[in-house]
Design a protein around this motif. Structure first.
Motif, PDB file in Angstrom:
ATOM      1  N   HIS A  81       0.903  -1.310  -0.029  1.00  0.00           N
ATOM      2  CA  HIS A  81       0.112   0.176   0.011  1.00  0.00           C
ATOM      3  C   HIS A  81       0.861   1.356  -0.059  1.00  0.00           C
ATOM      4  O   HIS A  81       2.027   1.268   0.794  1.00  0.00           O
ATOM      5  CB  HIS A  81      -0.704   0.060   1.345  1.00  0.00           C
ATOM      6  N   TYR A  82       0.420   2.181  -0.839  1.00  0.00           N
ATOM      7  CA  TYR A  82       1.231   3.484  -0.777  1.00  0.00           C
ATOM      8  C   TYR A  82       0.225   4.376  -1.483  1.00  0.00           C
ATOM      9  O   TYR A  82      -0.699   4.098  -2.408  1.00  0.00           O
ATOM     10  CB  TYR A  82       2.540   3.531  -1.360  1.00  0.00           C
ATOM     11  N   THR A  83       0.296   5.744  -0.993  1.00  0.00           N
ATOM     12  CA  THR A  83      -0.422   6.848  -1.924  1.00  0.00           C
ATOM     13  C   THR A  83       0.193   6.768  -3.406  1.00  0.00           C
ATOM     14  O   THR A  83       1.520   7.280  -3.574  1.00  0.00           O
ATOM     15  CB  THR A  83      -0.206   8.234  -1.142  1.00  0.00           C
ATOM     16  N   SER A  84      -0.952   6.941  -4.427  1.00  0.00           N
ATOM     17  CA  SER A  84      -0.251   6.753  -5.465  1.00  0.00           C
ATOM     18  C   SER A  84      -0.770   8.297  -6.224  1.00  0.00           C
ATOM     19  O   SER A  84       0.005   8.494  -7.348  1.00  0.00           O
ATOM     20  CB  SER A  84      -0.958   5.811  -6.264  1.00  0.00           C
ATOM     21  N   ALA A  85      -1.617   8.905  -5.996  1.00  0.00           N
ATOM     22  CA  ALA A  85      -2.163  10.198  -6.642  1.00  0.00           C
ATOM     23  C   ALA A  85      -2.714  11.197  -5.673  1.00  0.00           C
ATOM     24  O   ALA A  85      -3.312  10.738  -4.789  1.00  0.00           O
ATOM     25  CB  ALA A  85      -2.999  10.056  -7.825  1.00  0.00           C
ATOM     26  N   VAL A  86      -2.659  12.422  -5.712  1.00  0.00           N
ATOM     27  CA  VAL A  86      -3.024  13.294  -4.872  1.00  0.00           C
ATOM     28  C   VAL A  86      -3.466  14.558  -5.771  1.00  0.00           C
ATOM     29  O   VAL A  86      -2.817  15.094  -6.575  1.00  0.00           O
ATOM     30  CB  VAL A  86      -2.029  13.733  -3.829  1.00  0.00           C
ATOM     31  N   VAL A  87      -4.375  15.402  -5.198  1.00  0.00           N
ATOM     32  CA  VAL A  87      -5.044  16.400  -5.861  1.00  0.00           C
ATOM     33  C   VAL A  87      -5.305  17.453  -4.748  1.00  0.00           C
ATOM     34  O   VAL A  87      -6.049  17.114  -3.747  1.00  0.00           O
ATOM     35  CB  VAL A  87      -6.008  16.424  -6.822  1.00  0.00           C
ATOM     36  N   ALA A  88      -5.054  18.655  -5.049  1.00  0.00           N
ATOM     37  CA  ALA A  88      -5.483  19.806  -4.206  1.00  0.00           C
ATOM     38  C   ALA A  88      -6.429  20.655  -5.098  1.00  0.00           C
ATOM     39  O   ALA A  88      -5.928  21.190  -5.851  1.00  0.00           O
ATOM     40  CB  ALA A  88      -4.328  20.661  -3.662  1.00  0.00           C
ATOM     41  N   GLN A  89      -7.375  20.837  -4.294  1.00  0.00           N
ATOM     42  CA  GLN A  89      -8.676  21.904  -4.934  1.00  0.00           C
ATOM     43  C   GLN A  89      -9.103  23.103  -3.959  1.00  0.00           C
ATOM     44  O   GLN A  89      -9.128  22.507  -2.963  1.00  0.00           O
ATOM     45  CB  GLN A  89      -9.771  20.759  -5.373  1.00  0.00           C
ATOM     46  N   LYS A  90      -9.289  23.954  -4.654  1.00  0.00           N
ATOM     47  CA  LYS A  90     -10.339  25.209  -3.893  1.00  0.00           C
ATOM     48  C   LYS A  90     -11.642  24.739  -3.719  1.00  0.00           C
ATOM     49  O   LYS A  90     -12.241  23.861  -4.103  1.00  0.00           O
ATOM     50  CB  LYS A  90     -10.062  26.470  -4.553  1.00  0.00           C
ATOM     51  N   LEU A  91     -12.472  25.495  -2.862  1.00  0.00           N
ATOM     52  CA  LEU A  91     -13.734  24.927  -2.631  1.00  0.00           C
ATOM     53  C   LEU A  91     -14.595  25.229  -3.804  1.00  0.00           C
ATOM     54  O   LEU A  91     -15.713  24.531  -3.623  1.00  0.00           O
ATOM     55  CB  LEU A  91     -14.376  25.519  -1.265  1.00  0.00           C
ATOM     56  N   ASP A  92     -14.448  25.720  -4.649  1.00  0.00           N
ATOM     57  CA  ASP A  92     -15.053  25.918  -5.863  1.00  0.00           C
ATOM     58  C   ASP A  92     -14.811  25.077  -7.015  1.00  0.00           C
ATOM     59  O   ASP A  92     -15.224  25.041  -8.120  1.00  0.00           O
ATOM     60  CB  ASP A  92     -14.759  27.415  -6.466  1.00  0.00           C
ATOM     61  N   GLY A  93     -13.693  24.184  -6.504  1.00  0.00           N
ATOM     62  CA  GLY A  93     -13.296  22.795  -7.602  1.00  0.00           C
ATOM     63  C   GLY A  93     -12.147  23.332  -8.220  1.00  0.00           C
ATOM     64  O   GLY A  93     -11.494  22.404  -9.054  1.00  0.00           O
ATOM     65  N   THR A  94     -11.863  24.471  -8.450  1.00  0.00           N
ATOM     66  CA  THR A  94     -10.307  25.076  -9.089  1.00  0.00           C
ATOM     67  C   THR A  94      -9.186  23.998  -8.586  1.00  0.00           C
ATOM     68  O   THR A  94      -9.019  23.769  -7.217  1.00  0.00           O
ATOM     69  CB  THR A  94     -10.083  26.175  -8.877  1.00  0.00           C
ATOM     70  N   VAL A  95      -8.624  23.256  -9.384  1.00  0.00           N
ATOM     71  CA  VAL A  95      -7.337  22.571  -9.052  1.00  0.00           C
ATOM     72  C   VAL A  95      -6.038  23.477  -8.982  1.00  0.00           C
ATOM     73  O   VAL A  95      -5.839  24.155  -9.600  1.00  0.00           O
ATOM     74  CB  VAL A  95      -7.076  21.519 -10.236  1.00  0.00           C
ATOM     75  N   LEU A  96      -5.496  23.096  -7.714  1.00  0.00           N
ATOM     76  CA  LEU A  96      -4.120  24.074  -7.351  1.00  0.00           C
ATOM     77  C   LEU A  96      -3.042  23.231  -7.573  1.00  0.00           C
ATOM     78  O   LEU A  96      -2.328  23.865  -8.517  1.00  0.00           O
ATOM     79  CB  LEU A  96      -4.015  24.110  -5.729  1.00  0.00           C
ATOM     80  N   TRP A  97      -3.009  22.018  -7.614  1.00  0.00           N
ATOM     81  CA  TRP A  97      -1.985  21.186  -8.117  1.00  0.00           C
ATOM     82  C   TRP A  97      -2.316  19.768  -8.037  1.00  0.00           C
ATOM     83  O   TRP A  97      -3.244  19.222  -7.397  1.00  0.00           O
ATOM     84  CB  TRP A  97      -0.752  21.230  -7.336  1.00  0.00           C
ATOM     85  N   ARG A  98      -1.494  18.895  -8.864  1.00  0.00           N
ATOM     86  CA  ARG A  98      -1.625  17.352  -8.989  1.00  0.00           C
ATOM     87  C   ARG A  98      -0.524  16.675  -8.493  1.00  0.00           C
ATOM     88  O   ARG A  98       0.363  17.229  -9.053  1.00  0.00           O
ATOM     89  CB  ARG A  98      -2.377  16.969 -10.191  1.00  0.00           C
ATOM     90  N   TRP A  99      -0.588  15.486  -8.053  1.00  0.00           N
ATOM     91  CA  TRP A  99       0.944  14.930  -8.006  1.00  0.00           C
ATOM     92  C   TRP A  99       0.690  13.290  -7.996  1.00  0.00           C
ATOM     93  O   TRP A  99      -0.421  12.837  -7.730  1.00  0.00           O
ATOM     94  CB  TRP A  99       1.433  15.025  -6.553  1.00  0.00           C
ATOM     95  N   GLY A 100       1.544  12.666  -8.630  1.00  0.00           N
ATOM     96  CA  GLY A 100       1.703  11.193  -8.630  1.00  0.00           C
ATOM     97  C   GLY A 100       1.013  10.528  -9.869  1.00  0.00           C
ATOM     98  O   GLY A 100       0.823  11.174 -10.940  1.00  0.00           O
ATOM     99  N   ASN A 101       0.662   9.284  -9.944  1.00  0.00           N
ATOM    100  CA  ASN A 101       0.206   8.484 -11.039  1.00  0.00           C
ATOM    101  C   ASN A 101      -1.095   8.020 -10.721  1.00  0.00           C
ATOM    102  O   ASN A 101      -1.565   6.831  -9.925  1.00  0.00           O
ATOM    103  CB  ASN A 101       1.211   7.394 -11.333  1.00  0.00           C
ATOM    104  N   PRO A 102      -2.509   8.768 -11.484  1.00  0.00           N
ATOM    105  CA  PRO A 102      -3.742   8.231 -11.255  1.00  0.00           C
ATOM    106  C   PRO A 102      -4.106   6.891 -11.591  1.00  0.00           C
ATOM    107  O   PRO A 102      -5.158   6.499 -11.413  1.00  0.00           O
ATOM    108  CB  PRO A 102      -4.446   9.435 -11.602  1.00  0.00           C
ATOM    109  N   ASP A 103      -3.053   6.432 -12.459  1.00  0.00           N
ATOM    110  CA  ASP A 103      -3.716   5.234 -13.383  1.00  0.00           C
ATOM    111  C   ASP A 103      -3.437   4.095 -12.491  1.00  0.00           C
ATOM    112  O   ASP A 103      -3.771   2.989 -12.963  1.00  0.00           O
ATOM    113  CB  ASP A 103      -2.783   5.120 -14.710  1.00  0.00           C
ATOM    114  N   ILE A 104      -2.493   4.138 -11.525  1.00  0.00           N
ATOM    115  CA  ILE A 104      -2.392   2.676 -10.509  1.00  0.00           C
ATOM    116  C   ILE A 104      -3.114   2.748  -9.284  1.00  0.00           C
ATOM    117  O   ILE A 104      -3.037   1.995  -8.605  1.00  0.00           O
ATOM    118  CB  ILE A 104      -0.964   2.520 -10.200  1.00  0.00           C
TER     119      ILE A 104
END
Length: 137
Positions: A81-104
């Motif tokens: 087990h490990y963290t594979s993907a992360v997203v940070a979003q504002k409360l209006d849904g705007t994405v601040l940044w993404r990290w990792g591999n969301p496909d796994i």
């Protein structure tokens, strides 16, 4: 797959003199006796469909005084087990940044994901901390 986080702000007022306390049940879907507080979402935030997972934490990441939502996915195969993907979003849904591999990563809820927010370096700003494959990021 579309994921949604419901943010619920609950403010409990005074308890009635004849009441034994406020009651909340995860199984309640209706108010049969008129005494159970009904909770409605304060805001609904649509999660990034690619990077968003079922694990969410919140903090003010950009210093604007409002919380942001950090959502994470985890990898899980053969009890690894490990963290594979992360997203940070504002409360209006705007994405601040993404990290990792969301496909796994796993988008379905299973267990908690190693993703937290803390001022790790003591500089007064929130840091997002994840356990990646073999590393603390």
């Amino acid at each position: 797959m579309n994921h949604t986080i419901l943010l619920i702000l609950v403010i409990c007022g005074p308890v009635m003199a004849d009441d034994t306390g406020l009651r909340f049940s995860l199984d309640d879907t209706r108010d049969e006796d008129g005494r159970t507080p009904l909770v409605t979402p304060w805001r609904v935030v649509e999660l990034d469909p690619e990077y968003g997972g079922q694990w969410a934490v919140a903090a003010d990441l950009d210093g604007d005084g409002a919380p942001e939502i950090v959502s994470a996915e985890n990898f899980n195969e053969r009890d690894v087990h490990y963290t594979s993907a992360v997203v940070a979003q504002k409360l209006d849904g705007t994405v601040l940044w993404r990290w990792g591999n969301p496909d796994i990563g796993r988008k379905a809820w299973h267990h908690d994901v190693a993703c937290q927010i803390h001022d790790w370096d003591g500089n007064g700003q929130a840091d997002v901390i994840v356990c990646d494959e073999g590393a603390l990021v």
